[in-house]
Scaffold this motif. Sequence first.
Motif, PDB file in Angstrom:
ATOM      1  N   ILE A  31      31.110 -17.210  43.547  1.00 20.86           N
ATOM      2  CA  ILE A  31      32.412 -17.791  43.204  1.00 20.86           C
ATOM      3  C   ILE A  31      33.412 -16.650  43.166  1.00 20.86           C
ATOM      4  N   GLY A  33      37.215 -15.618  42.468  1.00 20.33           N
ATOM      5  CA  GLY A  33      38.496 -16.059  41.910  1.00 20.33           C
ATOM      6  C   GLY A  33      39.626 -15.355  42.630  1.00 20.33           C
ATOM      7  N   VAL A 201      39.157 -18.957  34.959  1.00 18.73           N
ATOM      8  CA  VAL A 201      38.756 -18.358  36.223  1.00 18.73           C
ATOM      9  C   VAL A 201      37.981 -17.060  35.984  1.00 18.73           C
ATOM     10  N   SER A 205      34.170 -16.891  37.550  1.00 21.82           N
ATOM     11  CA  SER A 205      34.074 -16.142  38.801  1.00 21.82           C
ATOM     12  C   SER A 205      33.053 -15.018  38.723  1.00 21.82           C
ATOM     13  N   MET A 208      36.616 -11.160  41.362  1.00 21.91           N
ATOM     14  CA  MET A 208      38.014 -11.580  41.427  1.00 21.91           C
ATOM     15  C   MET A 208      38.699 -10.785  42.530  1.00 21.91           C
TER      16      MET A 208
END
Lengths: 250, 285, 324
Positions: A31, A33, A201, A205, A208
Amino acid sequence: MIILQVEGVGKQFGGLQALSNVTVDLPQGEILGLIGPNGAGKTTLFNVINGVYEPSDGRIIFNGKDITGLKTYDVARLGLARTHQIVRPLNELTVRENVIVGACFGREDHGLAAAGAIADEVIEFIGLSVRTDQLAGSLNIGQKKRLEMARALAARPYLLLLDEVLAGLNPSEIAGMVEIVRKIRDRGITIIMIEHVMHAVMNVSDRMFVLDYGQQIAIGTPEEVANDPKVIEAYLGDPELAERLMSDAD
Amino acid sequence: MDFLSASIVDGLLLGFVYGVAAMGLTLIWGVMNVINLAHGPIIALGMFGVYLIFTALGLNPYIGIVLVALLGLLLGVLIYYVAVHRVINAPHLSTLLATYSVNMMIIGVGTAVFSTSPRNVDFSLGSVELGPITLLGSRAVAAVAAVLVTGALYIFLYRTRPGRYIRAVANNRDAAELMGVPSTRILALSFGLGTMLAAIAGGLIATFFPFTILAGGVYELKSFVISVLGGLGNPIGALFGGLILGVLEGIIPTFMPTTWVPVLEFVLFVLILLVRPSGIFGAKK
Amino acid sequence: MNGLRKYSGLILAIVVVLALVAWPTINGKDITREVVFTMILSVALASSLNILLGYTGYVSFGHVVFFGLGGYVGFYLMAVQNWSLWPAMLAGGVASGTLAFFLGKAILRLRGGYFALATIGVNEAVRAFINNYKPFGGPVGLSLNFSVYQNYGGGAREALWLSFYMLAALTILVIIVSYAVRTSKFGLGLLAIREDEDAAEIMGVRAPNAKTWAYVLSAIFPGILGVLFFFKNGNIEPAPAFRLQLSIEMIVMVMLGGQGTVLGPILGGAGYQRFRGFLLTNPLFKNIQLAVAGFLLLIIVLFIPAGIIGWVRNRFPKLRRVLQ
């Protein structure tokens, strides 16, 4: 395995350089961000990745295939789905029909019957079962955001681009949505999410990625990014945001 | 050669009047994104207005045109409030059909009242000889009138407060409303101006061509072509579009049968829509 | 029973058409047949247009070009090349479908009003061209030798009845196609395009292709019907073949019944013609029938934009399954 490579991507609109030399590799299952002040080029980056705009420079490699300049529908069929910051429901179709569109024309190219089954499953997962036969236009904003997610998921994508799915939601809705994002990743789907709700977030995450004026200024774990002087400087235009950014990292 | 220059001059003079008709169509499109399908019948009403004022009241046709312009303005405002306002934000189909319904009503009543037999305004200004070229007086006056109307429209749009409001609404209606522009009244005024220009064009045409209540249809189609030539939504471009069309209509018959003119016109029309929908001059707002 | 329920929308639509066809069949009157002919021709044209207008959301203002062009191609083959009606009808459909295919590739890129304007331009260009095209008779057009009708059942009257049943069969075919599109994956893609073309593409709908095929489908039947109509008529001329007014009437019919539904254009087409017939024969409205029709159109556009079926569907959601 690297699922998405953005290589030196730039985008110009007339004289405006909306993105310049953006490079990022995204491993499968991560994931990422995507943050940055307003107008930093976050949505533009999404639009370049999924083919709404052709980049002025650079290449996009998705699953080992160069998708630079492909049409949005061809990109979608390769397994790249997205949601929109400003929701775009198909108003005169029901929730279920909306999601069936996602399943029918997504990566697996299902017929109507199979797509129906997928739609029912995804609607259940996203928590819209009671709304399934309602017209999409009659949903409230939180439900429309879920519908966007459901449509994207029904396409069975490898990569999901989420554009501010938390904006405009109340705290309990945010918690629910974050949970859904995690579950989607647990299914093996890679996610890039643009988000302004900082604590959420940073929480969800793995890494990032920070854009400012179309330039990438930082990439790393949430802690690294939050303590990066360049990031803090970028957010100084919005002191409150900078403060939130730092406090959320602790 | 003389024949060619004569027919170019003829076309050019007519082009000015075409331009005024198209200006009305394109103004409405530019301000509110509505294709006014009642445009042709309003041109026809302009013709009949001048005809009636001339035959019944015995007034000079040019005075008649001034009256017709006024009535055209009022009619347009009325049409806007009755037929268009409710669907101004609806999909295109609604405004197309709403204006078409006005077309049907005007033609329906007009046919019942005037029948479809041809009329003409029995009036002549003679002609002027300019070397090899014979200028028909009424056409020359019409061209001058068209230039005056264009100039007046330009001054109105760029030098007066309502004109600036119209341009603001055309540019961005929401923003204009936020800045306190009374957008509904401005839309109605714009529609009125558009129909006024159509009525004036009809009145000018009536001074040199015979006409029927159905005659507006041809000029409506020409207005489409011209609007696209000059850039949809660009009233000043429409004048140039009109001149181009007029000259084309003058030149083409010198080397091929006149009946091919509409073929070329409409092919050109579709091509421009495809290649340069902003018109050959680009849309200026 | 389950199958019956599943197809109830289609069955209802066909029953409406069959009921119309039964009317002159039972009373055997030529005048009734002519009235119903106009009604179901409208049903077929409106249902064809609905595939583009109602399902895909593209306003084709010059759709009559397919009726006229198909009619001309078929008529030319019958009148000059001595083809019989059936292959001529097929050829008319192919001609219109082909035109729509190439046209669609070009003008379906235009959206909203620009597309509508382009379709008007295309119709006018084709009309003006045919006006000059000598093989098609130029402005005079073409006519059929009266003796031709003897090949279709013995005489002119038999040929008229034959045309009527042919039209009825074609109309039912159009409705089946319309229903099949509406309930297919292809149709769902079209509906998605209608609602939001960019969003549909982002979900993987290949909009340029889908739109083109919708355009082709909506053009083929008007082409075939044009041949049949002008065969029955006995002659063809540019003005009636490419009458822009008919285009607009087709849109009105779709709109009146309810765009985007299978049943809507059927009720709209039949209802519009019935109503028009009433106005034309009523001494009070005869002279201003156009104005009265215009007034009613305005009322519909302003107050019931979803049409009859759309209005009923919104009022009674339970009927959605039947009123497709």
